[in-house]
Write a protein that holds these residues in place. Structure first.
Motif, PDB file in Angstrom:
ATOM      1  N   LEU A 192       0.831  -1.209   0.000  1.00 13.31           N
ATOM      2  CA  LEU A 192       0.000   0.000   0.000  1.00 13.31           C
ATOM      3  C   LEU A 192       0.861   1.253   0.000  1.00 13.31           C
ATOM      4  CD1 LEU A 192      -2.881   1.279   0.375  1.00 13.31           C
ATOM      5  CD2 LEU A 192      -2.415   1.207   2.832  1.00 13.31           C
ATOM      6  N   LEU A 193       1.888   1.275   0.840  1.00 12.20           N
ATOM      7  CA  LEU A 193       2.751   2.458   0.921  1.00 12.20           C
ATOM      8  C   LEU A 193       3.554   2.667  -0.354  1.00 12.20           C
ATOM      9  CD1 LEU A 193       4.156   2.103   4.560  1.00 12.20           C
ATOM     10  CD2 LEU A 193       2.097   3.273   3.798  1.00 12.20           C
ATOM     11  N   GLU A 194       3.854   1.579  -1.066  1.00 10.22           N
ATOM     12  CA  GLU A 194       4.639   1.677  -2.291  1.00 10.22           C
ATOM     13  C   GLU A 194       3.805   2.087  -3.496  1.00 10.22           C
ATOM     14  OE1 GLU A 194       7.993   1.239  -2.989  1.00 10.22           O
ATOM     15  OE2 GLU A 194       8.208   1.413  -0.807  1.00 10.22           O
ATOM     16  N   THR A 195       2.588   1.548  -3.609  1.00  8.51           N
ATOM     17  CA  THR A 195       1.801   1.717  -4.832  1.00  8.51           C
ATOM     18  C   THR A 195       0.459   2.425  -4.629  1.00  8.51           C
ATOM     19  OG1 THR A 195       0.677  -0.412  -4.633  1.00  8.51           O
ATOM     20  CG2 THR A 195       2.834  -0.403  -5.713  1.00  8.51           C
ATOM     21  N   GLY A 196      -0.020   2.457  -3.382  1.00 11.34           N
ATOM     22  CA  GLY A 196      -1.349   3.021  -3.137  1.00 11.34           C
ATOM     23  C   GLY A 196      -2.445   1.986  -3.163  1.00 11.34           C
ATOM     24  N   ASN A 197      -2.097   0.737  -3.486  1.00 12.60           N
ATOM     25  CA  ASN A 197      -3.069  -0.363  -3.504  1.00 12.60           C
ATOM     26  C   ASN A 197      -2.433  -1.605  -2.887  1.00 12.60           C
ATOM     27  OD1 ASN A 197      -5.429   0.725  -5.062  1.00 12.60           O
ATOM     28  ND2 ASN A 197      -3.834   1.037  -6.595  1.00 12.60           N
ATOM     29  N   PHE A 198      -3.280  -2.534  -2.498  1.00 10.23           N
ATOM     30  CA  PHE A 198      -2.803  -3.838  -2.067  1.00 10.23           C
ATOM     31  C   PHE A 198      -3.834  -4.877  -2.502  1.00 10.23           C
ATOM     32  CE2 PHE A 198      -5.693  -2.598   1.246  1.00 10.23           C
ATOM     33  CZ  PHE A 198      -6.277  -3.773   1.690  1.00 10.23           C
ATOM     34  N   GLN A 248       2.301   3.384  10.444  1.00 13.87           N
ATOM     35  CA  GLN A 248       2.502   3.716   9.037  1.00 13.87           C
ATOM     36  C   GLN A 248       1.183   3.680   8.280  1.00 13.87           C
ATOM     37  OE1 GLN A 248       5.413   0.875   7.756  1.00 13.87           O
ATOM     38  NE2 GLN A 248       7.159   2.021   8.576  1.00 13.87           N
ATOM     39  N   PHE A 249       0.370   2.660   8.579  1.00  9.10           N
ATOM     40  CA  PHE A 249      -0.921   2.557   7.895  1.00  9.10           C
ATOM     41  C   PHE A 249      -1.836   3.717   8.282  1.00  9.10           C
ATOM     42  CE2 PHE A 249      -5.392   1.418   8.269  1.00  9.10           C
ATOM     43  CZ  PHE A 249      -5.699   1.157   6.948  1.00  9.10           C
ATOM     44  N   LEU A 250      -1.956   3.999   9.590  1.00 17.52           N
ATOM     45  CA  LEU A 250      -2.843   5.075  10.030  1.00 17.52           C
ATOM     46  C   LEU A 250      -2.388   6.422   9.477  1.00 17.52           C
ATOM     47  CD1 LEU A 250      -3.480   4.072  13.755  1.00 17.52           C
ATOM     48  CD2 LEU A 250      -5.028   3.808  11.813  1.00 17.52           C
ATOM     49  N   PHE A 251      -1.091   6.631   9.387  1.00 19.97           N
ATOM     50  CA  PHE A 251      -0.582   7.866   8.794  1.00 19.97           C
ATOM     51  C   PHE A 251      -1.012   7.959   7.327  1.00 19.97           C
ATOM     52  CE2 PHE A 251       2.450  10.392   6.438  1.00 19.97           C
ATOM     53  CZ  PHE A 251       2.577  11.520   7.235  1.00 19.97           C
ATOM     54  N   PHE A 252      -0.863   6.862   6.585  1.00 21.65           N
ATOM     55  CA  PHE A 252      -1.279   6.846   5.186  1.00 21.65           C
ATOM     56  C   PHE A 252      -2.772   7.130   5.065  1.00 21.65           C
ATOM     57  CE2 PHE A 252      -2.998   4.861   1.421  1.00 21.65           C
ATOM     58  CZ  PHE A 252      -2.073   5.152   0.437  1.00 21.65           C
ATOM     59  N   LYS A 253      -3.564   6.449   5.874  1.00 22.52           N
ATOM     60  CA  LYS A 253      -5.019   6.571   5.781  1.00 22.52           C
ATOM     61  C   LYS A 253      -5.499   7.983   6.101  1.00 22.52           C
ATOM     62  CE  LYS A 253      -9.272   4.909   7.981  1.00 22.52           C
ATOM     63  NZ  LYS A 253      -9.838   4.052   9.058  1.00 22.52           N
ATOM     64  N   TYR A 254      -5.035   8.524   7.215  1.00 21.29           N
ATOM     65  CA  TYR A 254      -5.557   9.812   7.679  1.00 21.29           C
ATOM     66  C   TYR A 254      -4.903  11.016   7.009  1.00 21.29           C
ATOM     67  CZ  TYR A 254      -7.991   7.377  11.460  1.00 21.29           C
ATOM     68  OH  TYR A 254      -8.816   6.550  12.177  1.00 21.29           O
ATOM     69  N   PHE A 255      -3.590  10.987   6.819  1.00 21.85           N
ATOM     70  CA  PHE A 255      -2.868  12.185   6.411  1.00 21.85           C
ATOM     71  C   PHE A 255      -2.390  12.174   4.962  1.00 21.85           C
ATOM     72  CE2 PHE A 255      -1.605  11.524  11.015  1.00 21.85           C
ATOM     73  CZ  PHE A 255      -2.697  12.216  11.486  1.00 21.85           C
ATOM     74  N   HIS A 256      -2.118  10.990   4.415  1.00 21.85           N
ATOM     75  CA  HIS A 256      -1.597  10.929   3.049  1.00 21.85           C
ATOM     76  C   HIS A 256      -2.710  10.740   2.029  1.00 21.85           C
ATOM     77  CE1 HIS A 256       1.617  10.318   0.082  1.00 21.85           C
ATOM     78  NE2 HIS A 256       0.841   9.395  -0.447  1.00 21.85           N
ATOM     79  N   ALA A 257      -3.705   9.941   2.362  1.00 23.47           N
ATOM     80  CA  ALA A 257      -4.733   9.583   1.376  1.00 23.47           C
ATOM     81  C   ALA A 257      -6.122  10.051   1.793  1.00 23.47           C
ATOM     82  CB  ALA A 257      -4.735   8.067   1.165  1.00 23.47           C
TER      83      ALA A 257
END
Length: 551
Positions: A283-289, A357-366
């Protein structure tokens, strides 16, 4: 009068309707006039171990009725337990404060763990058993007419349907006699016993497993079958053992109960944790899993495919792993400390780092919409109310829908125990400084596209903001301070302080309440946010919303 007493005193459908908060006519329509074809939606879902599970999901009106019955019965159970001074339970499924974790804990660190499965558990509990239970059970002892109505609410096609909100609690009530008898047998032969829905587990540290509970099916093999006494008790209670799912687990191999490993401490499977970590990395590399899913093909056959997963699915998997970890941490704490919220540890473990890392991606990056993060929980309420009130003036923040309701175009960060422990965000300006530090660190791990929406830290412009200004200055290299209308930090991160008063004094969000609102009395008290607050002049909610909508 308690809810159980009300139920015991009821004699008619009208009485039941009033207890459940329904109009008698509406209840009678659902039970007797509504066509059966539109009471339930029937479909199959694939089982994790293969095969299909038939689901009968009630339509909304019946769902609401069954949910109210479920709530009523759970209240009655609590009342019965209080009267009879019952604190522990044998069944861990579908109960508050119980789960697969509490069920598995009972069988931790045992020489033998024996598991059996009840065949067609809900389907075995038919209309007559439900009605008869409510009539004959000494705790309920209901009027036959009332018992009939309850059974009609709960049953479909002469059985408890999978998909009904009241099937679990009723199955626990009827299965309680089975639990009592099996617990007595287990106590006689020095075993531990528990049940989670249709999953029954026995464990012991005895040198030889008690033959009354289980015995080898064939000599010199590891194929076990239920003992004669166990089988007799199960069948006498009206159930049948699914022999295909009977298994014995030894200490020198992996033992799992309801999906959790119990050899030493209760834990999730190692391969499950590795799989979830790989999904987060992808997910962090591509935006999908991708995750394996079982679906029906064009011919209606079940096939296994790989499909893109959702953030909520991955969040659920990470939350499951985290819940087991939290349970183990609380278990080692003093009883008086177990109910308190866990603080963020000085050093996160491997799982907690992945979860962060996941929560950061979910809330702040995406984030799909602009995200506003305030210092406290109540600030969200203040701003949401202001945006709804001033929606016509700030169309970029909200819009009025056809039904007259106001739809927000921004979202607010909701704090909870998990975000407080994993992200260090439970409230306060100091934690917002830590968020800026974390933002700078965590964004380096993400290669996937994102940062399309602004992340806005709304802060009180008082002495507590000095640390935030100082750290923001180090990052930006530009002079920033209380007079800045907003501050671009880095990436998609912004800081918006509450505006200073016309004479340059600091403010906090409560200073922007209307003066009349502050004078409102509630139980003889008026609003007073703190001894440092003051009534500013010339400030209003519009000023804050103007700054937030700068984008």
């Amino acid at each position: 009068m308690s809810q159980l007493e009300k139920l015991k005193s009821a004699t008619t459908l009208h009485d039941v309707a009033y207890i459940l908060g329904f109009k008698p006519r509406a209840l009678a329509y659902i039970l007797y006039k509504k066509p059966s074809a539109i009471k339930y939606k029937h479909f199959d879902i694939p089982k994790r171990t293969g095969g299909k599970r038939s689901i009968s999901a009630p339509y909304p009106d019946l769902m609401n009725l069954q949910r109210r019955l479920s709530d009523l019965l759970q209240i009655c159970i609590r009342e019965i337990n209080v009267v009879r001074n019952i604190e522990s339970v044998l069944s861990h499924g579908f109960r508050q404060k119980h789960s697969i974790i509490t069920n598995a804990t009972i069988h931790r660190n045992k020489r033998y763990v024996f598991n059996i499965d009840l065949e067609n558990f809900f389907g075995t509990i038919n209309f007559g058993r439900v009605r008869g239970f409510f009539i004959r059970n000494r705790n309920f002892d209901l009027n036959p007419n009332v018992a009939t109505v309850l059974a009609q609410i709960a049953c479909n096609e002469n059985a408890l349907p999978q998909g009904s909100p009241c099937s679990p609690v009723i199955s626990n009530l009827i299965g309680h006699l089975l639990d009592i008898r099996l617990a007595a047998l287990s106590n006689q032969v020095s075993c531990s016993y528990s049940r989670y829905a249709d999953d029954l587990t026995f464990s012991t540290n005895k040198r030889n497993f008690p033959p009354q509970v289980a015995k080898l099916a064939v000599a010199e093999t590891h194929q076990w079958q239920a003992g004669r006494k166990l089988k007799w008790i199960v069948e006498k209670a009206g159930f049948t053992i699914n022999s295909a799912k009977t298994r014995m687990q030894y200490k020198n191999s992996r033992q799992d109960v309801t999906g959790l490993v119990v050899n030493s401490k209760v834990n999730t499977r190692a391969e499950y944790r590795r799989k979830v970590r790989a999904m987060v990395h992808r997910l962090l590399e591509t935006g999908n899993f991708q995750r394996k899913q079982i679906r029906h093909d064009e011919n209606g056959n079940l096939v296994k495919i790989e499909a893109n997963g959702t953030l909520e699915q991955l969040n659920g998997m990470l939350s499951f792993i985290d819940s087991v970890s939290v349970f183990n941490k609380r278990k080692d704490m003093k009883p008086s400390e177990r109910t308190k919220a866990l603080k963020q540890p000085d050093n996160l473990d491997c799982h907690e780092k992945v979860y962060r890392q996941f929560l950061f991606f979910k809330y702040f990056h995406a984030s799909p919409t602009p995200l506003i993060i305030c210092e406290g929980k109540t600030d969200n309420i203040y701003l949401k109310s202001a945006i709804q009130r001033l929606a016509d003036a700030y169309s970029c923040l909200a819009e009025k829908k056809e039904n007259g309701k106001i739809g927000l175009k921004v979202c607010f960060f909701r704090r909870n125990a998990t975000t407080g422990r994993i992200l260090g965000l439970s409230g306060g300006s100091g934690e917002l400084t830590n968020l800026i530090k974390m933002y700078k660190k965590e964004r380096k791990h993400i290669a996937a596209p994102g940062k399309k929406q602004p992340i806005i830290l709304l802060i009180d412009n008082d002495d507590g903001a000095k640390g935030i200004y100082g750290y923001a200055k180090n990052i930006t290299g530009s002079p920033v301070g209380p007079e800045s209308p907003y501050i671009f930090v880095t990436g998609n991160l912004y800081i918006v302080p509450t505006p200073l008063t016309p004479d340059g004094k600091g403010t906090m969000i409560e200073d922007f309440f209307d003066s009349d609102l502050k004078k409102t009395e509630l139980n003889g008290k008026t609003f007073n946010p703190s001894d440092k607050g003051f009534n500013s002049t010339g400030c209003c909610p519009n000023q804050i919303l103007s700054l937030i909508s700068f984008r």
